[in-house]
Design an enzyme around this catalytic site. Sequence first.
Site, PDB file in Angstrom:
ATOM      1  N   GLU A 244      -5.889  -3.016   8.173  1.00 27.37           N
ATOM      2  CA  GLU A 244      -5.228  -3.423   6.897  1.00 27.37           C
ATOM      3  C   GLU A 244      -5.295  -5.173   7.061  1.00 27.37           C
ATOM      4  OE1 GLU A 244      -1.243  -3.560   4.415  1.00 27.37           O
ATOM      5  OE2 GLU A 244      -1.327  -2.825   6.283  1.00 27.37           O
ATOM      6  N   ARG A 245      -5.065  -5.630   8.209  1.00 28.86           N
ATOM      7  CA  ARG A 245      -5.107  -7.146   8.509  1.00 28.86           C
ATOM      8  C   ARG A 245      -6.702  -7.749   8.146  1.00 28.86           C
ATOM      9  NH1 ARG A 245      -0.730  -6.457  13.258  1.00 28.86           N
ATOM     10  NH2 ARG A 245       1.070  -6.643  11.623  1.00 28.86           N
TER      11      ARG A 245
END
Length: 381
Positions: A244-245
């Site tokens: 996600e990052r």
Amino acid sequence: MASDPFATEERVALREMVRSFAEKEIAPNIDQWERDGLIPLELHRKAADLGLLGLGFDESVGGSGGDSLDWYVVAEELVLSGRSSGLLMALFTHHVALVPVATHGTPDQIAKFVRPTLAGEKLAALGVTEPGGGSDVANLRTTARRDGDTYVVNGAKTFISTGVRSDFVVAAVRTGEAGHKGISLLLIEKSSPGFEVTRHLDKLGWDCSDTAELSFDDVRVPAENLVGPENEGFRLIMELFESERLAQTVMAYTTAQRCLDLAVEWARARTTFGKPLIARQLVRHNLADMARAVEVSREFAHQVMVRVNAGETLVPQVCMAKKQATDAAQFVADAALQLHGGSGYMRDTEVNRHYRDARVFSIAGGTDEILAEIVTKWMGY
């Protein structure tokens, strides 16, 4: 010199296909979708027909194969040619939400939830954040009490991307003791009695990406909808954070690149006092600073992405890459809007959209402050 893994023959062709798709299907409609506050399901189906929704998912679960680098190429081009990072968020929410199900789900779960989503027929959301909870995942309060062959779910979630349109939510719930050891993941269908979208949240940016507040009031969920072992959901959630990052990182440095492109275009076309803006040294030097921010953030991120894709564990470097790209996006978007003057301040201009959208990167996927704590812990400071 080693060849660029982001510019292989296959990925160049992939980028060209995505550019064509974005220019035909997204760019002409993005302004209206921003006003509507969501994107149509039909766009998901069209993206699925090209195999885009399934990139990074194994063919055995209905995916298109490929790896994370392929998806990053798609993400870059969708922001550049689709002209909105919010669009990317709305179209690919499943890229985070479905990972635990595709990896740890049962054959029935894959058939019912994963395959239809990758085919553009269903929409998935990830339900972790709670009102008052923020990043404190280990202390979430939504409960799931086992009652025979069902779980009875009570609680609420907030800031849920695609929560308004989603057909089901991969929800983090408490099935056991306090703390991270008592958390599980449940697939909760929106049609379940007691499941309600309580609010369609209005945001500063990412307007075309619908965001919701959800509530669960004695929602009965079949026990067969448990993803992975009971009380091991925290580990599954942690596995999502790196990807996600990195997704947020891609959106950030590519938003910066798009803002730089718009700034250069404007500086060449805009004339003041008989000269184009780009003829002025101050403007050119500002553009040079913007280009440096874009280049540094993208190149560092690419290095980290390649190493993570090869199997390395680079938790602090991922956090650094996101922070670097976030700073670039906010700096370049602000400088580009300033260069546009009054035109940039108008909400319906593209540069204004990116300026608003860029603010979320220091919050979504882990705030700057949370990431700084992670870096210091991993480095032993």
